[in-house]
Scaffold this motif. Structure first.
Motif, mmCIF file in Angstrom:
data_model
loop_
_atom_site.group_PDB
_atom_site.id
_atom_site.type_symbol
_atom_site.label_atom_id
_atom_site.label_comp_id
_atom_site.label_asym_id
_atom_site.label_seq_id
_atom_site.Cartn_x
_atom_site.Cartn_y
_atom_site.Cartn_z
ATOM 1 N N LYS A 90 -1.466 -9.027 0.866
ATOM 2 C CA LYS A 90 -0.474 -9.388 1.887
ATOM 3 C C LYS A 90 -0.486 -8.317 2.984
ATOM 4 C CE LYS A 90 4.346 -10.903 1.835
ATOM 5 N NZ LYS A 90 5.549 -10.966 0.971
ATOM 6 N N GLY A 91 -0.360 -8.757 4.229
ATOM 7 C CA GLY A 91 -0.522 -7.881 5.380
ATOM 8 C C GLY A 91 0.195 -6.540 5.326
ATOM 9 N N PRO A 92 1.499 -6.509 4.988
ATOM 10 C CA PRO A 92 2.203 -5.219 5.009
ATOM 11 C C PRO A 92 1.639 -4.195 4.022
ATOM 12 C CG PRO A 92 3.750 -7.052 4.944
ATOM 13 C CD PRO A 92 2.393 -7.644 4.745
ATOM 14 N N PHE A 93 0.795 -4.653 3.120
ATOM 15 C CA PHE A 93 0.229 -3.735 2.114
ATOM 16 C C PHE A 93 -1.209 -3.341 2.438
ATOM 17 C CE2 PHE A 93 3.729 -5.949 0.258
ATOM 18 C CZ PHE A 93 4.396 -4.960 -0.438
ATOM 19 N N PHE A 94 -1.652 -3.656 3.649
ATOM 20 C CA PHE A 94 -3.039 -3.379 4.020
ATOM 21 C C PHE A 94 -3.401 -1.893 3.841
ATOM 22 C CE2 PHE A 94 -5.857 -1.768 7.372
ATOM 23 C CZ PHE A 94 -7.037 -2.357 6.959
ATOM 24 N N LYS A 95 -2.516 -1.003 4.354
ATOM 25 C CA LYS A 95 -2.836 0.430 4.347
ATOM 26 C C LYS A 95 -2.983 0.925 2.902
ATOM 27 C CE LYS A 95 -1.254 4.640 6.658
ATOM 28 N NZ LYS A 95 -0.603 5.386 5.588
ATOM 29 N N ARG A 96 -2.062 0.507 2.035
ATOM 30 C CA ARG A 96 -2.118 0.934 0.635
ATOM 31 C C ARG A 96 -3.393 0.402 -0.034
ATOM 32 N NH1 ARG A 96 1.810 2.496 -2.948
ATOM 33 N NH2 ARG A 96 2.610 3.584 -1.112
ATOM 34 N N TRP A 97 -3.739 -0.818 0.285
ATOM 35 C CA TRP A 97 -4.960 -1.445 -0.266
ATOM 36 C C TRP A 97 -6.200 -0.642 0.141
ATOM 37 C CZ3 TRP A 97 -7.873 -5.661 2.681
ATOM 38 C CH2 TRP A 97 -8.833 -6.285 1.891
ATOM 39 N N LEU A 98 -6.239 -0.320 1.442
ATOM 40 C CA LEU A 98 -7.395 0.441 1.938
ATOM 41 C C LEU A 98 -7.469 1.822 1.271
ATOM 42 C CD1 LEU A 98 -9.576 -0.269 4.002
ATOM 43 C CD2 LEU A 98 -8.281 1.005 5.717
ATOM 44 N N GLU A 99 -6.309 2.441 1.072
ATOM 45 C CA GLU A 99 -6.277 3.744 0.371
ATOM 46 C C GLU A 99 -6.808 3.587 -1.051
ATOM 47 O OE1 GLU A 99 -2.310 5.443 2.684
ATOM 48 O OE2 GLU A 99 -2.177 4.894 0.561
ATOM 49 N N ASN A 100 -6.397 2.522 -1.709
ATOM 50 C CA ASN A 100 -6.844 2.311 -3.097
ATOM 51 C C ASN A 100 -8.356 2.112 -3.168
ATOM 52 O OD1 ASN A 100 -4.287 2.595 -4.098
ATOM 53 N ND2 ASN A 100 -3.872 0.400 -4.271
ATOM 54 N N ILE A 101 -8.890 1.358 -2.227
ATOM 55 C CA ILE A 101 -10.348 1.164 -2.187
ATOM 56 C C ILE A 101 -11.031 2.496 -1.873
ATOM 57 C CG2 ILE A 101 -12.236 0.055 -0.900
ATOM 58 C CD1 ILE A 101 -10.271 -2.360 -0.554
ATOM 59 N N GLY A 102 -10.426 3.241 -0.936
ATOM 60 C CA GLY A 102 -11.006 4.511 -0.502
ATOM 61 C C GLY A 102 -11.055 5.570 -1.593
ATOM 62 N N LYS A 103 -10.284 5.394 -2.652
ATOM 63 C CA LYS A 103 -10.357 6.345 -3.782
ATOM 64 C C LYS A 103 -11.699 6.249 -4.482
ATOM 65 C CE LYS A 103 -5.408 6.036 -4.722
ATOM 66 N NZ LYS A 103 -4.428 5.265 -5.491
ATOM 67 N N PHE A 104 -12.385 5.102 -4.301
ATOM 68 C CA PHE A 104 -13.640 4.863 -5.023
ATOM 69 C C PHE A 104 -14.863 4.847 -4.119
ATOM 70 C CE2 PHE A 104 -10.298 2.833 -7.537
ATOM 71 C CZ PHE A 104 -10.536 3.355 -8.797
ATOM 72 N N VAL A 105 -14.721 4.199 -2.950
ATOM 73 C CA VAL A 105 -15.897 4.027 -2.076
ATOM 74 C C VAL A 105 -15.468 4.135 -0.616
ATOM 75 C CG1 VAL A 105 -17.111 2.491 -3.706
ATOM 76 C CG2 VAL A 105 -15.614 1.498 -1.939
ATOM 77 N N ASP A 106 -16.442 4.338 0.219
ATOM 78 C CA ASP A 106 -16.216 4.279 1.667
ATOM 79 C C ASP A 106 -16.085 2.793 2.046
ATOM 80 O OD1 ASP A 106 -16.480 4.141 4.417
ATOM 81 O OD2 ASP A 106 -18.012 5.709 4.512
ATOM 82 N N PRO A 107 -15.022 2.399 2.732
ATOM 83 C CA PRO A 107 -14.875 0.971 3.092
ATOM 84 C C PRO A 107 -16.085 0.419 3.850
ATOM 85 C CG PRO A 107 -12.843 2.153 3.529
ATOM 86 C CD PRO A 107 -13.843 3.194 3.125
ATOM 87 N N ASP A 108 -16.796 1.294 4.541
ATOM 88 C CA ASP A 108 -18.024 0.865 5.231
ATOM 89 C C ASP A 108 -19.069 0.290 4.284
ATOM 90 O OD1 ASP A 108 -17.572 1.251 7.836
ATOM 91 O OD2 ASP A 108 -19.165 2.745 8.139
ATOM 92 N N SER A 109 -18.946 0.668 3.004
ATOM 93 C CA SER A 109 -19.975 0.247 2.033
ATOM 94 C C SER A 109 -19.690 -1.137 1.446
ATOM 95 C CB SER A 109 -20.063 1.263 0.885
ATOM 96 O OG SER A 109 -18.922 1.135 0.045
ATOM 97 N N ILE A 110 -18.566 -1.750 1.795
ATOM 98 C CA ILE A 110 -18.250 -3.079 1.232
ATOM 99 C C ILE A 110 -19.162 -4.126 1.881
ATOM 100 C CG2 ILE A 110 -16.450 -4.827 0.893
ATOM 101 C CD1 ILE A 110 -15.910 -2.145 -0.541
ATOM 102 N N ARG A 111 -19.883 -4.848 1.043
ATOM 103 C CA ARG A 111 -20.819 -5.862 1.560
ATOM 104 C C ARG A 111 -20.266 -7.277 1.442
ATOM 105 N NH1 ARG A 111 -22.418 -2.125 3.494
ATOM 106 N NH2 ARG A 111 -24.465 -1.125 3.442
ATOM 107 N N SER A 112 -19.355 -7.478 0.504
ATOM 108 C CA SER A 112 -18.789 -8.823 0.328
ATOM 109 C C SER A 112 -17.280 -8.711 0.115
ATOM 110 C CB SER A 112 -19.373 -9.514 -0.915
ATOM 111 O OG SER A 112 -20.764 -9.612 -0.827
ATOM 112 N N LEU A 113 -16.523 -9.506 0.876
ATOM 113 C CA LEU A 113 -15.093 -9.666 0.608
ATOM 114 C C LEU A 113 -14.906 -11.119 0.184
ATOM 115 C CD1 LEU A 113 -12.131 -8.853 0.577
ATOM 116 C CD2 LEU A 113 -12.038 -9.315 3.044
ATOM 117 N N ILE A 114 -14.601 -11.307 -1.093
ATOM 118 C CA ILE A 114 -14.435 -12.664 -1.620
ATOM 119 C C ILE A 114 -13.000 -13.103 -1.364
ATOM 120 C CG2 ILE A 114 -14.763 -14.132 -3.654
ATOM 121 C CD1 ILE A 114 -17.193 -12.246 -2.845
#
Ligand code: FEO
Length: 403
Positions: free
Chosen positions: A50-74
Motif C-alpha cells: 500500500k502506498g503509504p508504506f512504500f518507504k518502509r518497504w524499500l528499506e526492508n528490501i534494501g536490508k538485503f539487496v540494492d533496489p537497482d538489482s531487482i529484475r522482476s516485480l510480480i
C-alpha cells in the motif's frame, strides 16, 4: 523479527498496526501488506504494498539487496492495498520488469496510467527462471478480482497466493506456528466471510488448478505465512468454498422499545435444542464484519426489525444488504418484528430482503402491533423450534482442519 521463509526468500512487507477500517471490514487486529524478496541470480519481488508504506518497504528490501538489482516485480493482484506503491516502485526499481497478467495490467493502467512501463504479461503455465528458482504463474480470476493470480515456486513448494488464505492480523510474528492457532484460523475465517465468500465457485477453480502442485508453504498477501498448517488452511477452504453449513441458528434483530427483542428471545429459546448452536445478535451493537462471520456457516436464521418511520431499522437494512452480497442462500429463514400504526412496517420489509437473498423462507413474518402477546411469544418459540429442525438437517460438523 524473523523474515526468512526459506533460503534467500524473505518477507519484506509492511505492518499496518493501527488500521481498523478496511473498506468497512473492521480489522480489530490491524493488517499487513505482505511482499517477498527472492534473491537469486536475478532478484525478484512478489507484490508491492500500500502506498503509504512504500518507504518502509524499500528499506526492508534494501536490508538485503540494492533496489537497482531487482529484475522482476510480480504483481499478483491490482487492488490498491497492494498496488498503490507501484508508481513509486517503477522509479525505485528501474531495471525491473512488471510481471503480471493482462487483466491486472489493464486495471493497473486504469488506476495509474503507465502504458509505457516495462510490462511483461504472463498467463497460466508461464514460467520465469531466476537462476536456481522458477516462478510459475496460475491465473485465479475472481479470487476475488478478475486480475487475481498465484505465483508458485516449485523448488520450494511455495505458493504466493495473494489475498487467498490471508488474514488481517498485524503481528511481529510472520508464521502460523508463532501465534495461537485458534486466533489465526479465526482471522482466516473472518477474512473469507468478508472478502472471498461470494466467489466460492471461483475458489473451487483456483483450488483445482493448484491441486496438482506440491504446496508445502503458502505465503498470502495479508497476515501470517502458512508454514506448519498449510494442510489445515487448504482443508478449511475446501469446506468454506462449498458454503458448508453448521447446525447453527442465529437470531439477528434490531429493536426500538424491546418488542422485537422479546420476540427474538422467544425464537432463540425455541431454537435452543441439543445439537444446535445458537446465537442472538443485536445488529446495531455488532459490526458487519462479525455479523458476516457468524452468518457464513449458519444453517438457519431469523431476522427481526422494529418499524421506524414506516420502514425497517436502517441498521437492519445495512446488515441484510451485506448478508445478501455474501451470496450464501442455502439457509432457512423467516422475518419477525413489531410495528405500530404502519401496517406494513419493518417485519414485512425484512421479508422482502430475505426474498431478494433467495433464502428458504419457512413461514410468513412473525409480527405484532406494539407489544407481543403471550400467544405470539408461544408461536415464536415454536418457530424457533422449526429453525432448529432445519439446522439439524445439516450434516454433522466434523471439520477436516481441526478447528
Ligand atoms: Fe488485499 Fe483484494 O486486496
Amino acid at each position: 523479527m524473523r523474515t526468512s521463509l526459506c533460503g534467500n526468500i524473505d518477507w519484506v512487507g509492511a505492518i499496518d498496526w493501527n488500521v481498523r477500517d478496511f473498506h468497512s471490514y473492521v480489522t480489530d487486529r490491524g493488517a499487513t501488506y505482505n511482499s517477498y524478496l527472492i534473491r537469486d541470480r536475478e532478484n525478484a519481488v512478489i507484490d508491492p504494498v500500500k502506498g503509504p508504506f512504500f518507504k518502509r518497504w524499500l528499506e526492508n528490501i534494501g536490508k538485503f539487496v540494492d533496489p537497482d538489482s531487482i529484475r522482476s516485480l510480480i504483481i499478483n493482484h491490482a487492488e490498491l492495498d497492494h498496488s498503490s506503491a507501484l508508481p513509486m516502485a517503477v522509479k525505485a526499481f528501474p531495471k525491473a520488469e512488471l510481471v503480471t497478467n493482462k487483466k491486472c495490467r489493464d486495471t493497473l493502467v486504469s488506476y495509474f496510467g503507465g502504458e509505457e512501463w516495462n510490462w511483461r504479461l504472463v498467463k497460466t503455465g508461464d514460467e520465469i527462471s531466476l537462476g536456481s528458482r522458477t516462478l510459475r504463474f496460475i491465473e485465479t480470476p475472481m479470487v476475488h478480482w478478475p486480475d487475481s493470480m498465484f505465483t508458485y515456486v516449485p523448488e520450494d513448494g511455495l505458493l504466493f497466493s495473494m489475498d487467498a488464505f490471508g488474514q488481517h492480523f498485524a503481528s511481529s510474528a510472520r508464521f502460523d506456528d508463532e501465534v495461537d492457532f485458534d486466533i489465526v484460523m479465526e482471522e482466516a475465517k473472518t477474512y473469507y466471510a468478508n472478502i472471498v465468500i461470494p466467489y466460492g465457485n471461483f475458489v473451487r477453480k483456483a483450488m483445482a488448478a493448484a491441486a496438482g502442485l506440491d504446496v508445502r508453504m503458502i505465503a498470502p498477501s495479508h497476515g501470517l505465512v502458512w508454514r506448519s498448517h498449510a494442510a489445515e488452511i487448504l482443508a478449511a477452504y475446501r469446506e468454506w468454498m462449498v458454503n458448508r453449513n453448521r447446525r447453527k441458528v442465529i437470531v439477528f434483530y434490531d429493536s426500538m422499545w424491546d418488542s422485537t427483542a422479546l420476540i427474538g428471545e422467544a425464537i432463540l429459546d425455541g431454537a435452543t435444542v441439543p445439537g444446535v448452536e445458537t446465537d442472538l445478535i443485536h445488529v446495531r451493537h455488532a459490526n458487519l464484519t462479525k455479523i458476516a462471520t457468524s452468518f457464513m456457516d449458519a444453517a438457519a436464521f431469523a431476522f427481526g426489525s422494529a418499524t421506524l418511520n414506516g420502514l425497517l431499522m436502517p441498521t437492519a437494512a445495512a446488515a441484510l444488504v451485506y448478508m445478501e452480497g455474501m451470496r450464501v442462500p442455502n439457509k432457512a429463514a423467516f422475518a419477525f418484528g413489531s410495528y405500530g400504526w404502519a401496517a406494513k412496517g419493518g417485519p414485512d420489509q425484512v421479508e422482502e430482503y430475505l426474498r431478494r437473498g433467495k433464502y428458504e423462507i419457512i413461514r410468513p413474518p412473525l409480527k405484532c402491533p406494539y407489544r407481543p402477546t403471550p400467544e405470539l411469544l408461544a408461536e415464536a418459540r415454536q418457530a424457533g423450534g422449526e429453525l432448529a429442525g432445519k439446522a439439524l438437517e445439516a450434516a454433522e460438523y466434523k471439520p477436516e482442519h481441526g478447528h
